[in-house]
Design a protein around this motif. Structure first.
Motif, PDB file in Angstrom:
ATOM      1  N   TYR A 286     -13.036  -3.327   5.328  1.00 50.14           N
ATOM      2  CA  TYR A 286     -11.974  -2.951   6.260  1.00 50.14           C
ATOM      3  C   TYR A 286     -10.750  -2.468   5.492  1.00 50.14           C
ATOM      4  N   ASP A 287     -10.385  -3.189   4.448  1.00 48.09           N
ATOM      5  CA  ASP A 287      -9.220  -2.787   3.660  1.00 48.09           C
ATOM      6  C   ASP A 287      -9.439  -1.408   3.062  1.00 48.09           C
ATOM      7  N   MET A 288     -10.639  -1.136   2.573  1.00 46.10           N
ATOM      8  CA  MET A 288     -10.934   0.182   2.003  1.00 46.10           C
ATOM      9  C   MET A 288     -10.803   1.280   3.059  1.00 46.10           C
ATOM     10  N   GLY A 289     -11.368   1.037   4.234  1.00 45.92           N
ATOM     11  CA  GLY A 289     -11.341   2.049   5.278  1.00 45.92           C
ATOM     12  C   GLY A 289      -9.987   2.226   5.924  1.00 45.92           C
ATOM     13  N   ALA A 290      -9.272   1.128   6.120  1.00 43.84           N
ATOM     14  CA  ALA A 290      -8.010   1.184   6.858  1.00 43.84           C
ATOM     15  C   ALA A 290      -6.838   1.632   6.000  1.00 43.84           C
ATOM     16  N   SER A 291      -6.867   1.350   4.708  1.00 44.65           N
ATOM     17  CA  SER A 291      -5.688   1.635   3.887  1.00 44.65           C
ATOM     18  C   SER A 291      -5.396   3.126   3.778  1.00 44.65           C
ATOM     19  N   SER A 292      -6.427   3.961   3.761  1.00 50.35           N
ATOM     20  CA  SER A 292      -6.163   5.404   3.670  1.00 50.35           C
ATOM     21  C   SER A 292      -5.474   5.919   4.933  1.00 50.35           C
ATOM     22  N   GLY A 293      -5.892   5.431   6.098  1.00 49.90           N
ATOM     23  CA  GLY A 293      -5.221   5.829   7.331  1.00 49.90           C
ATOM     24  C   GLY A 293      -3.830   5.239   7.442  1.00 49.90           C
ATOM     25  N   ALA A 294      -3.671   4.011   6.982  1.00 51.72           N
ATOM     26  CA  ALA A 294      -2.365   3.349   7.079  1.00 51.72           C
ATOM     27  C   ALA A 294      -1.337   4.011   6.176  1.00 51.72           C
ATOM     28  N   ILE A 295      -1.743   4.460   5.010  1.00 54.25           N
ATOM     29  CA  ILE A 295      -0.778   5.084   4.103  1.00 54.25           C
ATOM     30  C   ILE A 295      -0.293   6.417   4.670  1.00 54.25           C
ATOM     31  N   LEU A 296      -1.162   7.105   5.412  1.00 54.11           N
ATOM     32  CA  LEU A 296      -0.733   8.345   6.070  1.00 54.11           C
ATOM     33  C   LEU A 296       0.305   8.062   7.146  1.00 54.11           C
ATOM     34  N   LEU A 297       0.156   6.930   7.834  1.00 47.73           N
ATOM     35  CA  LEU A 297       1.122   6.557   8.871  1.00 47.73           C
ATOM     36  C   LEU A 297       2.429   6.044   8.266  1.00 47.73           C
ATOM     37  N   ALA A 298       2.350   5.423   7.108  1.00 51.35           N
ATOM     38  CA  ALA A 298       3.539   4.804   6.499  1.00 51.35           C
ATOM     39  C   ALA A 298       4.358   5.763   5.651  1.00 51.35           C
ATOM     40  N   LYS A 299       3.816   6.918   5.325  1.00 49.38           N
ATOM     41  CA  LYS A 299       4.500   7.801   4.367  1.00 49.38           C
ATOM     42  C   LYS A 299       5.860   8.292   4.842  1.00 49.38           C
ATOM     43  N   ASP A 300       6.070   8.368   6.150  1.00 44.17           N
ATOM     44  CA  ASP A 300       7.335   8.883   6.664  1.00 44.17           C
ATOM     45  C   ASP A 300       8.281   7.802   7.173  1.00 44.17           C
ATOM     46  N   ILE A 301       7.960   6.535   6.940  1.00 45.52           N
ATOM     47  CA  ILE A 301       8.825   5.439   7.382  1.00 45.52           C
ATOM     48  C   ILE A 301      10.010   5.344   6.430  1.00 45.52           C
ATOM     49  N   ASP A 302      11.217   5.459   6.971  1.00 50.23           N
ATOM     50  CA  ASP A 302      12.427   5.525   6.141  1.00 50.23           C
ATOM     51  C   ASP A 302      12.635   4.279   5.278  1.00 50.23           C
ATOM     52  N   TYR A 303      12.473   3.106   5.865  1.00 51.43           N
ATOM     53  CA  TYR A 303      12.794   1.897   5.103  1.00 51.43           C
ATOM     54  C   TYR A 303      11.781   1.577   4.017  1.00 51.43           C
TER      55      TYR A 303
ATOM     56  N   ARG B 215      10.454   4.051   2.009  1.00 49.37           N
ATOM     57  CA  ARG B 215      10.770   4.996   0.940  1.00 49.37           C
ATOM     58  C   ARG B 215       9.593   5.182  -0.030  1.00 49.37           C
ATOM     59  N   LEU B 216       8.478   5.592   0.490  1.00 50.09           N
ATOM     60  CA  LEU B 216       7.270   5.724  -0.326  1.00 50.09           C
ATOM     61  C   LEU B 216       7.247   7.059  -1.067  1.00 50.09           C
ATOM     62  N   THR B 217       7.457   6.993  -2.351  1.00 45.93           N
ATOM     63  CA  THR B 217       7.271   8.165  -3.202  1.00 45.93           C
ATOM     64  C   THR B 217       5.788   8.272  -3.523  1.00 45.93           C
ATOM     65  N   GLN B 218       5.423   9.328  -4.199  1.00 43.95           N
ATOM     66  CA  GLN B 218       4.009   9.502  -4.558  1.00 43.95           C
ATOM     67  C   GLN B 218       3.515   8.350  -5.442  1.00 43.95           C
ATOM     68  N   ILE B 219       4.343   7.912  -6.378  1.00 43.84           N
ATOM     69  CA  ILE B 219       3.980   6.792  -7.262  1.00 43.84           C
ATOM     70  C   ILE B 219       3.771   5.521  -6.450  1.00 43.84           C
ATOM     71  N   TRP B 220       4.666   5.247  -5.497  1.00 44.68           N
ATOM     72  CA  TRP B 220       4.540   4.031  -4.693  1.00 44.68           C
ATOM     73  C   TRP B 220       3.318   4.074  -3.784  1.00 44.68           C
ATOM     74  N   LYS B 221       2.983   5.244  -3.278  1.00 39.92           N
ATOM     75  CA  LYS B 221       1.755   5.363  -2.475  1.00 39.92           C
ATOM     76  C   LYS B 221       0.546   4.988  -3.330  1.00 39.92           C
ATOM     77  N   GLN B 222       0.525   5.478  -4.541  1.00 37.29           N
ATOM     78  CA  GLN B 222      -0.590   5.175  -5.440  1.00 37.29           C
ATOM     79  C   GLN B 222      -0.620   3.700  -5.811  1.00 37.29           C
ATOM     80  N   LEU B 223       0.547   3.117  -6.057  1.00 31.98           N
ATOM     81  CA  LEU B 223       0.601   1.688  -6.380  1.00 31.98           C
ATOM     82  C   LEU B 223       0.105   0.837  -5.208  1.00 31.98           C
ATOM     83  N   ILE B 224       0.527   1.185  -4.009  1.00 32.28           N
ATOM     84  CA  ILE B 224       0.118   0.412  -2.832  1.00 32.28           C
ATOM     85  C   ILE B 224      -1.378   0.553  -2.580  1.00 32.28           C
ATOM     86  N   MET B 225      -1.914   1.748  -2.805  1.00 31.01           N
ATOM     87  CA  MET B 225      -3.358   1.928  -2.629  1.00 31.01           C
ATOM     88  C   MET B 225      -4.154   1.204  -3.716  1.00 31.01           C
ATOM     89  N   ALA B 226      -3.611   1.149  -4.932  1.00 30.79           N
ATOM     90  CA  ALA B 226      -4.318   0.510  -6.053  1.00 30.79           C
ATOM     91  C   ALA B 226      -4.080  -0.986  -6.123  1.00 30.79           C
TER      92      ALA B 226
END
Length: 192
Positions: free
Chosen positions: A34-51, A53-64
């Protein structure tokens, strides 16, 4: 009294209790999938959340994050398994999953989200070190391979569920990511 081991027509013992035990012990792998399948969709939803502040590096860190936690904690999980037993090891893994999802659900910044993902990784590592061993030790030799072999289908089912849940919450651009990442705790936490 219920006899958990019954013989089929060929005289081979088929313990229905073992099948039940296997299904429940494999929920940790559904959770991992579930974590593998859901995290890719969740990161797409979270990328534009202001608080966040997900940069490209932080997206990669959160996925890894889960893989970092899993790599480190698989060795610790194996040690805990030897010290306290496989069943308690699975309970420890379930505790990490629940704690990780609580932290993710209450995440107010990217650092907290990353810590929650690391905790989930610790649960994945601990579960990986314990699940197959637990099933192998509890099962009779004539069905041991069959019971251990079901781990991949359970993980695949978890991936599918994660993708479907991501799609269902894709309409919510504000809290959809939180619902996707936290939803697994409500659905599957019946480990051991």
């Amino acid at each position: 009294m219920i006899n958990p081991v019954q013989q089929n027509e060929n005289g081979i013992k088929c313990p229905w209790l073992m099948y039940t035990l296997t299904v429940f012990s494999q929920f940790s792998l559904i959770n991992q999938g579930y974590d593998m399948g859901a995290s890719s969709g969740a990161i797409l939803l979270a990328k534009d959340i202001d608080y966040l502040r997900l940069t490209q590096i932080w997206k990669q860190l959160i996925m890894a994050g889960p893989m970092v936690g899993a790599a480190g904690f698989s060795l610790i999980g194996a040690f805990l398994s030897d010290q306290y037993g496989r069943k308690k090891g699975l309970l420890i893994a379930a505790s990490f999953f629940v704690l990780g999802y609580i932290v993710i659900g209450s995440a107010f910044n990217r650092e907290t989200l990353f810590i929650g993902r690391l905790l989930i990784g610790c649960g994945i590592g601990c579960a990986s070190a314990n699940t197959a061993v637990y099933v192998a030790e509890c099962s009779p030799s004539n069905i041991r391979g069959r019971l251990i072999g079901v781990s991949q289908p359970f993980m695949t089912i978890g991936i599918l569920i994660g993708i479907v849940i991501s799609a269902l919450f894709s309409y919510d651009r504000t809290n959809g990511w939180r619902q996707v990442l936290q939803n697994c705790m409500h659905s599957f936490k019946v480990d051991s």
